[in-house]
Scaffold this active site. Structure first.
Site, PDB file in Angstrom:
ATOM      1  N   ASP A  37       0.849  -1.193   0.000  1.00  0.00           N
ATOM      2  CA  ASP A  37       0.000   0.000   0.000  1.00  0.00           C
ATOM      3  C   ASP A  37       0.881   1.238   0.000  1.00  0.00           C
ATOM      4  OD1 ASP A  37      -3.002  -0.644   0.430  1.00  0.00           O
ATOM      5  OD2 ASP A  37      -1.977  -2.022   1.797  1.00  0.00           O
ATOM      6  N   ASP A  85      -8.003  -3.822   9.587  1.00  0.00           N
ATOM      7  CA  ASP A  85      -7.250  -2.573   9.760  1.00  0.00           C
ATOM      8  C   ASP A  85      -6.730  -2.505  11.196  1.00  0.00           C
ATOM      9  OD1 ASP A  85      -7.868  -1.946   7.191  1.00  0.00           O
ATOM     10  OD2 ASP A  85      -9.154  -0.241   7.642  1.00  0.00           O
ATOM     11  N   THR A 340     -11.709 -10.653  -3.833  1.00  0.00           N
ATOM     12  CA  THR A 340     -11.340 -11.392  -2.635  1.00  0.00           C
ATOM     13  C   THR A 340     -12.231 -12.630  -2.449  1.00  0.00           C
ATOM     14  OG1 THR A 340     -10.971 -11.108  -0.271  1.00  0.00           O
ATOM     15  CG2 THR A 340     -12.803  -9.894  -1.232  1.00  0.00           C
ATOM     16  N   LEU A 381      -9.559 -13.247   4.545  1.00  0.00           N
ATOM     17  CA  LEU A 381      -9.092 -13.336   5.920  1.00  0.00           C
ATOM     18  C   LEU A 381      -7.729 -14.026   5.944  1.00  0.00           C
ATOM     19  CD1 LEU A 381     -12.424 -14.506   7.608  1.00  0.00           C
ATOM     20  CD2 LEU A 381     -11.545 -12.166   7.421  1.00  0.00           C
ATOM     21  N   ARG A 422      -1.518 -12.449   4.818  1.00  0.00           N
ATOM     22  CA  ARG A 422      -0.678 -11.304   4.712  1.00  0.00           C
ATOM     23  C   ARG A 422       0.683 -11.645   5.279  1.00  0.00           C
ATOM     24  NH1 ARG A 422      -1.524  -5.948   4.170  1.00  0.00           N
ATOM     25  NH2 ARG A 422      -3.767  -6.137   4.452  1.00  0.00           N
TER      26      ARG A 422
END
Length: 480
Positions: A37, A85, A340, A381, A422
């Protein structure tokens, strides 16, 4: 996906030593690249056109040294109001100050709450940001990025995804959690969310559309019987399954206007991005949200508030593919569509939420197949279990390869790309990393998505050493 805070709010690389070891470990097991990002609120934090790329230069150099590629997301939204977040990265202060002078700069719900997560699409061309429009500001930001990293474009930097709304997704902020703004409206799953069309610019657009439709009485406000963020469809007059206002002449008008405004915003953003990065050797992309709750009821309530006019047939509303218009925009600009839910089963969710991530994914992939638009997937997720890995691999490989399926349009080609969510502390724990290494090997062997010339999956000892070198303190920091 790299950590959300791989660059801190102050413009520093977050634990560069641990990041470097992690990148090297990923490269050695055959991962092709990472997504990062590029936060507007960090780069342009000091004032209009005062860009600070130093930390991003350091990170991209590390990625390049590790032999990895980069998907860069132009993140023109704030972080801190949605699922996943775990850090707070607001919009630049000078943008928030502009919002105080012009409150209609932000999306607004029926209660008058102004959401500072991203700028309203109805303000795209309003000269409210130090004499520039938001579109001008986004363009200047991307030109500065292009000029700073021109040597890496097309080689290390292979994809530019332009953020078009909250979470970087082309949608309305209809279901904000707002954990960092406790006085704000609080959405909780599986609430239907709320329409975000109550600022003055959106109401002017609605009024104009109603007048053109010959029903000026429809233009004064949004629907009056939609409930609140946490209502369920059957609790409202608008979204109830049978006889709801969504399935009326007025409902069709309002939902067509609301969704088309979103599609037009995506069109503008992609057109501008294409002009900035034309002939730079990069793939362009936008992302849609996986609004899978209430997918298996006729009104598709949560999708409607998010801006996707995706409903089953009713008395006044025919069955609609709410994603085809977005796919057509991608086709127009030669862009990839990111989506997603790739790891999800319908059974992962409570039955009473009528979730349909599998059907939703199939619907969007089918639309991409019809229009020959490359489809890229992500998991919604962060999961390291075998069931999630198996589902990802099955989806990435596509379905069907015979001539009859091609003719019927039921074949789903393999995905163009898959990005795992992630890079965090849990990923680099020994057990999780070994299972992830096997997953990467299977992705290459069973889907053909990975470049077999990248990495050395037989060199397990080296990759394990890199993982072990990442201290527990660093793991915690990288997983903030």
């Amino acid at each position: 996906m790299l950590p959300l805070n791989v660059v801190t709010n102050d413009g520093e690389v977050n634990d560069p030593e641990a990041l470097e070891r992690g990148l090297r470990a990923l490269s050695e097991i055959g991962v092709e690249g990472v997504m990062i990002d590029v936060w507007w609120g960090i780069v342009e934090r000091d004032g209009p056109r005062k860009y600070d790329w130093a930390a991003y230069r350091e990170v991209i150099d590390m990625i390049k040294d590790a032999g990895l590629k980069v998907q860069a997301v132009m993140s023109f939204h704030a972080c801190g109001a949605n699922v996943g977040d775990v850090v707070e990265i607001p919009l630049p202060d000078w943008v928030l100050e502009a919002g105080k002078k012009d409150p209609d700069l932000f999306f607004t719900d029926q209660y008058g709450y102004r959401n500072p997560e991203c700028i309203s699409l109805w303000a795209d061309n309003a000269a409210t940001l130090a004499g520039r429009t938001p579109m001008n500001t986004y363009k200047d930001f991307m030109i500065s990025f292009r000029n700073t990293f021109k040597a890496e474009l097309g080689t290390t930097l292979t994809e530019i995804a332009v953020g078009c709304g909250p979470c970087g997704e082309l949608r309305y902020p209809a279901y904000p959690e707002n954990r960092f703004a406790q006085k704000a409206s609080q959405w909780r799953f599986p609430g239907i969310g709320e329409f975000q069309c109550y600022d003055q610019r959106s109401l002017l657009s609605l009024s104009r559309a109603a007048s053109e439709a010959g029903h000026i009485e429809w233009g004064g406000s949004g629907p009056h019987d939609t409930g609140g963020y946490n209502n369920l469809p059957f609790e409202t007059g608008f979204f109830r399954y049978d006889g709801g206002s969504w399935d009326s002449e007025y409902g069709s008008f309002f939902l067509s206007w609301y969704s088309s405004e979103l599609v037009n915003h995506g069109d503008r953003m992609l057109e501008m991005t294409k002009r900035v990065f034309d002939k730079r050797g990069v793939t362009l992309a936008i992302k849609c949200a996986g609004v899978h709750w209430w997918y298996n009821v006729r009104s598709h309530a949560a999708e409607l508030t998010a801006g996707y006019f995706n409903t089953r047939a009713g008395e006044f509303v025919s069955e609609r593919d709410g994603y085809a218009p977005i796919v057509r925009v991608c086709k127009k600009h030669g862009a990839r569509l990111n989506f997603t839910c790739v790891e999800m089963h319908d059974s992962d969710h409570p039955w009473y939420c009528y979730c349909g991530p599998e059907g939703l994914l199939r619907q969007i992939r089918s639309a991409c197949a019809r229009f020959d638009v490359p489809f890229a997937g992500e998991n919604a997720l962060c999961r390291f279990d075998q069931a999630a890995y198996d589902k990802i691999i099955k989806n990435c490989a596509g379905e069907g390869n015979d001539e009859e399926m091609w003719r019927e349009g039921t074949m789903l080609p393999p995905m163009a790309c898959f990005t795992f969510l992630r890079f965090n502390a849990e990923l680099f724990s020994p057990f999780a990393f070994e299972s992830f290494r096997i997953f990467v090997q299977r992705m290459r062997d069973e889907t053909g998505l990975l470049d077999t010339s990248i990495g050395n999956t037989s060199d397990e000892e080296a990759s394990t050493e890199d993982v072990d070198e990442i201290s527990s303190e660093s793991r915690v920091q990288l997983g903030l």
